[in-house]
Design an enzyme around this catalytic site. Structure first.
Site, short mmCIF file in Angstrom:
data_model
loop_
_atom_site.label_atom_id
_atom_site.label_comp_id
_atom_site.label_asym_id
_atom_site.label_seq_id
_atom_site.Cartn_x
_atom_site.Cartn_y
_atom_site.Cartn_z
N THR C 93 8.90 -1.73 -2.77
CA THR C 93 8.64 -1.38 -1.37
C THR C 93 8.49 -2.68 -0.61
OG1 THR C 93 7.54 0.66 -2.00
CG2 THR C 93 7.01 -0.22 0.17
N LYS C 169 11.45 4.60 2.90
CA LYS C 169 10.27 4.51 2.03
C LYS C 169 9.02 4.16 2.85
CE LYS C 169 7.56 3.59 -1.54
NZ LYS C 169 6.82 4.67 -2.18
N LYS C 238 -1.25 -2.61 3.38
CA LYS C 238 0.03 -3.33 3.31
C LYS C 238 1.17 -2.43 3.81
CE LYS C 238 2.97 -3.31 0.09
NZ LYS C 238 3.81 -3.29 -1.11
#
Lengths: 294, 294, 294, 294
Positions: C93, C169, C238
């Site tokens: 990711t 994603k 994050k």
């Protein structure tokens, strides 16, 4: 004093000219050379490279942002070229993280480092009326005090750690953005109920909010005069993102800053990049579809 | 002039005393009678009921909120008891919706209605230095002008429709709340990076934000002195909800007001109801857990 | 097929073991070597350096974040070491910006590049039940399809440009965070009015919200069981910041993401870094001071 | 059982028809009489006034909002007209405050009161597949259980205090609104980076978010099909404001609800009142000016 000055935008040029006016020997450098000419005509020496400008006792710099500072001082090797003992006075609005890194990089090389970001637009810079936030070792600050006093009307000392001046500058710009957004929302509300922005802001900016920040931006909002930009929307977004990043690094939630970020992005998505950041008032009016109303 | 005055809290009492000082014949009434005594000693006549206070040419009222105004004037029947031609000057901070309803109810009964909410705390009311927003039929305003001038330093006319003065007052209080929250967040950010609230706010409130709103609340935040409350948190929440409701009625999104509502609720959830609304700074510091840091 | 696999955290190890189980010849590498042992015992060859793992037809990587990917592939020189024609399948990711940069860097060197981020936790990776988002040149995707099918239950093709899989994603993880926050706020509201989180979420997650995301996190919230973390708060922050950055780059305001950022920062400021991100429910309860109520 | 049913919108009509289908003797009433005809043809008795419908053992009501409930039961005097011992089953989505007031008013008059708000649209009501939240005295609930089971597929008991069912319904609708907004923002982000709403939502609603709420609204967003409205934007705003008001009363900050309120207001300011609330996706796309992009 023998001083270098690099970064000759509207702010930097005005500041350097005040150093000349105060009788200092100033050597200037700018990425695009054209900006050096007016200063040359005022008596500045023009350096062909940044390190030639950095050969005095003090080097002042007023570069646009983190990237420009990094390119010149770190990647471009200017720090490595400077003599031990030189004082670097950095006037740029940069991130807290870069401020901390610069403090370390200067210390490693025996260079003194003073952060001295300013409040004030080019006209105030020209009139030597800037408010200058100052942080760094006190000995270094004392050495450059005559220069700072030649450029500003008041120095605001904030301690030894240079990044403190930067976080104060970032927090101050966040307060400016919040002041604009609060006028933007308040006038959207009054307009929807029949009170013009001009009438409402006349009351507020002459009473509770009789301060330069509100009077200056309030006038632009009242007159819907967002061009030419005194401080363009992309710069506003940059500064709000500096606040958010400094908040994130220190785990400080900043809900107003989050709202500001979205409103600034909305303005930029509308292709309003050339407008002054007081155009946040346009965004608030658009959200309420005020201009389509009767 | 023969004037009635009802609603004798700290603000109302100070305002009524200035009417007396200016030589007007003032009859006062208050729900709890104790508040009438100091005014009686200054020469006011004390009425036993609200309608007895309403028998002059003009009736001024300074009640706490929508509910109090509704209870006295609508449910309590005072409007029905007043003589045609009397002018009612309503100083309360009330909702736009109630302001519109009152305008209609007065008109139906041949009563003149002037909305005249004020900016200023009790000390400014005592000194006759209030800023008074005024809206209503101009003939009615002219009749009461000597009274308004006896209570305030400046009148700000906002047109014929009384609710315009109310929406301006609501929008102004929203701007105050936003100013406090912006200082709250900005100082949370600077504190987390080593700059005290006092040091940071000294810079800001003496430069860009050198205005009463910022200097007054900035001082409270710098000194963390939230008691006794000049304007308590629940009143702040009431006013922000007035802004949200006025926004909702007119389809105006107000993202800053949404943030303010949540921060005020958070303060109240912490049982801080007796604190001044500048205690929004406590909420911002708590969100960042600043006081648990080293 | 001859495949390399680098990045052997919980996810990567499970994925690599499924490649082995499907009969592929897998060479593994990990920064800390201990993680290679279980795979060695399943038949994997262990490479001493990253480039030795990159000598097959295909290199899969499952690294933690932008920084790790940058360090290995760009700064560490792995891209320069790979043979032309090799296909790199990147499961991490990462940011949209890095995804775009990687696409260019691979193309320059004649390497094929497929972005294949996954949805699913380690137990689903072990069961080869991942949902795999796939973007890249179709020829490259066809070559690696048998590998992807060995690791996931379903492939979701999203076009030629690799960053499309990454933005999907990122947007998906944002939706997960928003689902958690909505349960956090909803249960704060019901709890304050006497309905337990467990009772309320039982209704919702068995009816309108009968989906894995709500059932999984709803259970953790109902039971206030935030340890051990399936996905820790800093990872949540994050990912929300990846969404905000992607939004900023494309001028897309994301007000929910702004709220999420602040709530996650508030959790981290409380020293809750080791908790699962469903602990956003703790933040919502704390804001309302629920646990101090009767 | 002898049952009255008042409030015959799409939901109420479908629910009443299921009572008839289960063999109960149903007397119906509706403000505008036309709605009673289809039920009459199914065997319902049509009452000329609300109190004539309230003469059975049980009275079910499905009115639109607080105002309608207030007008019929309190101001209209229906509660005063009902016989002691009658059970009133209130299916409406009303405020927590009104729910509490109704509980008191029923108790005073010796009437039993059950709150039974439902999840499900008219088609689910017609199929007797509603999820019914139930709160009230257990004896009363037991008496009406056969009726509830004739209208729903599942009952969710939430305790003695009727308002608990209402707060759960309000919190549930808030979660629905949040789910829509999260898809709205996520698809604005993916679209700006080249992934269509349809492609992105296909992944999400078949994997982590494979639940009715996401699949139903996701389909509308993917197809940009906001008309005819299943649940129109003004109803969405009403429900989000119920959540905010319930939060305010109990001092619970709800930042997502604040964002939702503003987005719904923005949609309504654009004159989109007739659209389904999934048109929050239009608002998110408009903020990013997506449809003006290449």
């Amino acid at each position: 004093m023998k001083v270098g000055f690099i970064g000759l935008g509207a702010m930097g040029s005005a500041m350097a000219s005040n150093l000349l006016a105060a009788g200092h020997a100033v050597t200037v450098w700018n990425r695009s050379a054209a900006a050096t000419e007016p200063l040359a005509s005022l008596g500045a020496k023009v350096a062909r490279t940044a390190d030639r400008a950095a050969q005095g006792e003090v080097l002042c710099s007023m570069l646009a942002n983190d990237q420009a500072v990094r390119e010149v001082f770190l990647d471009g090797g200017l720090l490595d070229a400077m003599d031990r003992g030189t004082v670097h006075v950095n006037h740029a609005t940069i991130s807290v993280a870069l401020a901390q890194q610069l403090a370390e990089e200067h210390a490693k090389r025996g260079l003194a480092y003073v952060a001295a970001p300013v409040f004030g637009r080019p006209d105030m810079a020209a009139a030597a009326k800037l408010n200058i936030l100052v942080a760094g070792q006190s000995a270094a600050i004392e050495r450059v005090r005559p220069l700072l006093e030649a450029m500003g009307s008041k120095l605001w000392p904030l301690g030894d750690a240079p990044e403190r001046a930067n976080v104060a500058k970032i927090a101050g710009n966040f307060m400016l953005a919040a002041a604009i957004e609060s006028m933007a929302e308040a006038t959207a509300l009054t307009r929807a109920h029949g009170v013009s922005a001009a009438n409402f802001l006349e009351v507020m900016t002459n009473t509770l909010f009789a301060a330069p920040a509100y009077q200056g931006y309030g006038k632009l909002i009242a007159e819907q005069r967002f061009k030419p930009a005194g401080f363009a929307l992309p710069l506003g977004l940059k500064d709000v993102e500096l606040a958010l990043t400094a908040g994130s690094a220190a785990r400080v939630p900043l809900p107003f800053a989050g709202v500001l970020r979205d409103s600034l992005l909305e303005a930029l998505a509308a292709d309003d990049a050339e407008l002054d950041w007081s155009a946040l008032a346009l965004v608030a009016a658009r959200r309420a579809h005020l201009d389509e109303r009767g």
